[in-house]
Design a protein around this motif. Structure first.
Motif, PDB file in Angstrom:
ATOM      1  N   PHE A  43       0.853  -1.184   0.000  1.00 30.96           N
ATOM      2  CA  PHE A  43       0.000   0.000   0.000  1.00 30.96           C
ATOM      3  C   PHE A  43       0.891   1.237   0.000  1.00 30.96           C
ATOM      4  CE2 PHE A  43      -3.158   3.052   1.388  1.00 30.96           C
ATOM      5  CZ  PHE A  43      -4.247   2.649   0.639  1.00 30.96           C
ATOM      6  N   CYS A  44       0.650   2.138  -0.949  1.00 29.81           N
ATOM      7  CA  CYS A  44       1.512   3.314  -1.135  1.00 29.81           C
ATOM      8  C   CYS A  44       0.698   4.597  -1.236  1.00 29.81           C
ATOM      9  CB  CYS A  44       2.328   3.178  -2.422  1.00 29.81           C
ATOM     10  SG  CYS A  44       3.539   1.854  -2.387  1.00 29.81           S
ATOM     11  N   LEU A  45       1.371   5.675  -0.934  1.00 29.64           N
ATOM     12  CA  LEU A  45       0.833   7.031  -1.066  1.00 29.64           C
ATOM     13  C   LEU A  45       1.652   7.745  -2.123  1.00 29.64           C
ATOM     14  CD1 LEU A  45      -0.822   9.471   0.242  1.00 29.64           C
ATOM     15  CD2 LEU A  45       1.254   9.865   1.540  1.00 29.64           C
ATOM     16  N   ARG A  46       0.970   8.352  -3.080  1.00 28.10           N
ATOM     17  CA  ARG A  46       1.667   9.186  -4.062  1.00 28.10           C
ATOM     18  C   ARG A  46       1.525  10.615  -3.569  1.00 28.10           C
ATOM     19  NH1 ARG A  46      -0.220   7.769  -9.410  1.00 28.10           N
ATOM     20  NH2 ARG A  46      -2.049   8.970  -8.908  1.00 28.10           N
ATOM     21  N   PRO A  47       2.638  11.272  -3.242  1.00 28.46           N
ATOM     22  CA  PRO A  47       2.571  12.633  -2.699  1.00 28.46           C
ATOM     23  C   PRO A  47       1.825  13.587  -3.624  1.00 28.46           C
ATOM     24  CG  PRO A  47       4.765  11.746  -2.443  1.00 28.46           C
ATOM     25  CD  PRO A  47       4.004  10.786  -3.310  1.00 28.46           C
ATOM     26  N   GLU A  48       1.267  14.594  -3.010  1.00 20.35           N
ATOM     27  CA  GLU A  48       0.489  15.621  -3.713  1.00 20.35           C
ATOM     28  C   GLU A  48       1.207  16.097  -4.970  1.00 20.35           C
ATOM     29  OE1 GLU A  48      -0.675  20.158  -2.660  1.00 20.35           O
ATOM     30  OE2 GLU A  48      -0.840  18.693  -1.076  1.00 20.35           O
ATOM     31  N   MET A  49       0.450  16.144  -6.061  1.00 21.12           N
ATOM     32  CA  MET A  49       1.000  16.617  -7.326  1.00 21.12           C
ATOM     33  C   MET A  49       0.058  17.652  -7.922  1.00 21.12           C
ATOM     34  SD  MET A  49       2.264  13.072  -9.051  1.00 21.12           S
ATOM     35  CE  MET A  49       2.933  13.941 -10.444  1.00 21.12           C
ATOM     36  N   HIS A  50       0.588  18.756  -8.378  1.00 19.55           N
ATOM     37  CA  HIS A  50      -0.186  19.781  -9.071  1.00 19.55           C
ATOM     38  C   HIS A  50      -1.413  20.239  -8.282  1.00 19.55           C
ATOM     39  CE1 HIS A  50       2.416  18.841 -12.384  1.00 19.55           C
ATOM     40  NE2 HIS A  50       1.982  17.608 -12.405  1.00 19.55           N
ATOM     41  N   GLY A  51      -1.273  20.361  -6.974  1.00 16.93           N
ATOM     42  CA  GLY A  51      -2.350  20.886  -6.149  1.00 16.93           C
ATOM     43  C   GLY A  51      -3.459  19.907  -5.836  1.00 16.93           C
ATOM     44  N   SER A  52      -3.356  18.663  -6.289  1.00 19.39           N
ATOM     45  CA  SER A  52      -4.394  17.683  -5.995  1.00 19.39           C
ATOM     46  C   SER A  52      -4.127  17.041  -4.638  1.00 19.39           C
ATOM     47  CB  SER A  52      -4.437  16.605  -7.082  1.00 19.39           C
ATOM     48  OG  SER A  52      -3.235  15.864  -7.074  1.00 19.39           O
ATOM     49  N   ASP A  53      -5.114  16.330  -4.155  1.00 18.20           N
ATOM     50  CA  ASP A  53      -4.938  15.611  -2.899  1.00 18.20           C
ATOM     51  C   ASP A  53      -3.995  14.435  -3.106  1.00 18.20           C
ATOM     52  OD1 ASP A  53      -6.714  17.244  -1.546  1.00 18.20           O
ATOM     53  OD2 ASP A  53      -8.433  15.971  -2.017  1.00 18.20           O
ATOM     54  N   ASN A  54      -3.408  13.983  -2.005  1.00 20.15           N
ATOM     55  CA  ASN A  54      -2.592  12.779  -2.085  1.00 20.15           C
ATOM     56  C   ASN A  54      -3.461  11.623  -2.562  1.00 20.15           C
ATOM     57  OD1 ASN A  54      -0.318  14.074  -1.055  1.00 20.15           O
ATOM     58  ND2 ASN A  54      -0.833  13.560   1.051  1.00 20.15           N
ATOM     59  N   GLU A  55      -2.877  10.734  -3.328  1.00 21.97           N
ATOM     60  CA  GLU A  55      -3.583   9.548  -3.778  1.00 21.97           C
ATOM     61  C   GLU A  55      -2.894   8.342  -3.178  1.00 21.97           C
ATOM     62  OE1 GLU A  55      -3.485   9.655  -8.027  1.00 21.97           O
ATOM     63  OE2 GLU A  55      -5.102  11.114  -8.129  1.00 21.97           O
ATOM     64  N   SER A  56      -3.679   7.316  -2.868  1.00 18.02           N
ATOM     65  CA  SER A  56      -3.094   6.112  -2.300  1.00 18.02           C
ATOM     66  C   SER A  56      -3.791   4.888  -2.875  1.00 18.02           C
ATOM     67  CB  SER A  56      -3.205   6.124  -0.774  1.00 18.02           C
ATOM     68  OG  SER A  56      -4.557   6.195  -0.383  1.00 18.02           O
ATOM     69  N   GLY A  57      -3.116   3.754  -2.766  1.00 20.10           N
ATOM     70  CA  GLY A  57      -3.678   2.496  -3.223  1.00 20.10           C
ATOM     71  C   GLY A  57      -2.608   1.426  -3.257  1.00 20.10           C
ATOM     72  N   TRP A  58      -3.012   0.241  -3.649  1.00 15.87           N
ATOM     73  CA  TRP A  58      -2.108  -0.895  -3.728  1.00 15.87           C
ATOM     74  C   TRP A  58      -1.299  -0.837  -5.012  1.00 15.87           C
ATOM     75  CZ3 TRP A  58      -1.440  -3.747   0.464  1.00 15.87           C
ATOM     76  CH2 TRP A  58      -2.424  -3.724   1.446  1.00 15.87           C
ATOM     77  N   VAL A  59      -0.006  -1.155  -4.893  1.00 14.14           N
ATOM     78  CA  VAL A  59       0.928  -1.127  -6.024  1.00 14.14           C
ATOM     79  C   VAL A  59       1.688  -2.455  -6.027  1.00 14.14           C
ATOM     80  CG1 VAL A  59       2.996  -0.007  -6.941  1.00 14.14           C
ATOM     81  CG2 VAL A  59       1.198   1.375  -5.880  1.00 14.14           C
ATOM     82  N   PRO A  60       1.878  -3.066  -7.192  1.00 15.20           N
ATOM     83  CA  PRO A  60       2.649  -4.308  -7.233  1.00 15.20           C
ATOM     84  C   PRO A  60       4.108  -4.070  -6.830  1.00 15.20           C
ATOM     85  CG  PRO A  60       1.551  -3.904  -9.335  1.00 15.20           C
ATOM     86  CD  PRO A  60       1.403  -2.674  -8.517  1.00 15.20           C
ATOM     87  N   LEU A  61       4.596  -4.888  -5.942  1.00 12.66           N
ATOM     88  CA  LEU A  61       5.991  -4.782  -5.523  1.00 12.66           C
ATOM     89  C   LEU A  61       6.930  -4.895  -6.723  1.00 12.66           C
ATOM     90  CD1 LEU A  61       7.790  -4.648  -2.939  1.00 12.66           C
ATOM     91  CD2 LEU A  61       7.991  -7.126  -3.162  1.00 12.66           C
ATOM     92  N   GLU A  62       6.541  -5.708  -7.696  1.00 16.22           N
ATOM     93  CA  GLU A  62       7.396  -5.978  -8.846  1.00 16.22           C
ATOM     94  C   GLU A  62       7.651  -4.770  -9.743  1.00 16.22           C
ATOM     95  OE1 GLU A  62       4.849  -7.830  -7.787  1.00 16.22           O
ATOM     96  OE2 GLU A  62       5.373  -9.944  -7.869  1.00 16.22           O
TER      97      GLU A  62
END
Length: 100
Positions: free
Chosen positions: A78-97
């Motif tokens: 489970f990962c968080l993508r830091p705020e980009m271009h003034g949008s809210d942070n986004e999070s979700g599951w990401v494949p380890l691979e």
């Protein structure tokens, strides 16, 4: 294999695919980089985070899980993508691979 923090190396050259190092960084809640594009639209359920090669994400510590039946990959974090271009942070599951 070169570590991500290797001097001024272009991002593409700095990726490493040492699974043990990626797992250790993920379990510690560190920053990781997408080594490949990931489009979750083919996953059997919602809750996955789309990534483009080179995007940074912050792993949530100790969230590494095996994929479910029908998933595209074997392990997810489970990962968080830091705020980009003034949008809210986004999070979700990401494949380890796909992470480095």
């Amino acid at each position: 294999a070169l570590p991500i923090s290797q001097g001024e190396a272009p991002l593409e050259e700095a990726f490493f695919r040492d699974r043990a190092a990626v797992v250790a960084a993920a379990n510690a809640g560190r920053s990781l980089v997408a080594a490949d594009n990931y489009d979750p639209r083919a996953e059997p359920e919602l809750g996955y985070l789309a990534l483009e090669k080179g995007q940074r994400v912050m792993a949530h510590a100790q969230t590494l899980q095996p994929g479910e039946h029908g998933n595209l990959y074997q392990e997810y974090i489970f990962c968080l993508r830091p705020e980009m271009h003034g949008s809210d942070n986004e999070s979700g599951w990401v494949p380890l691979e796909v992470l480095a």
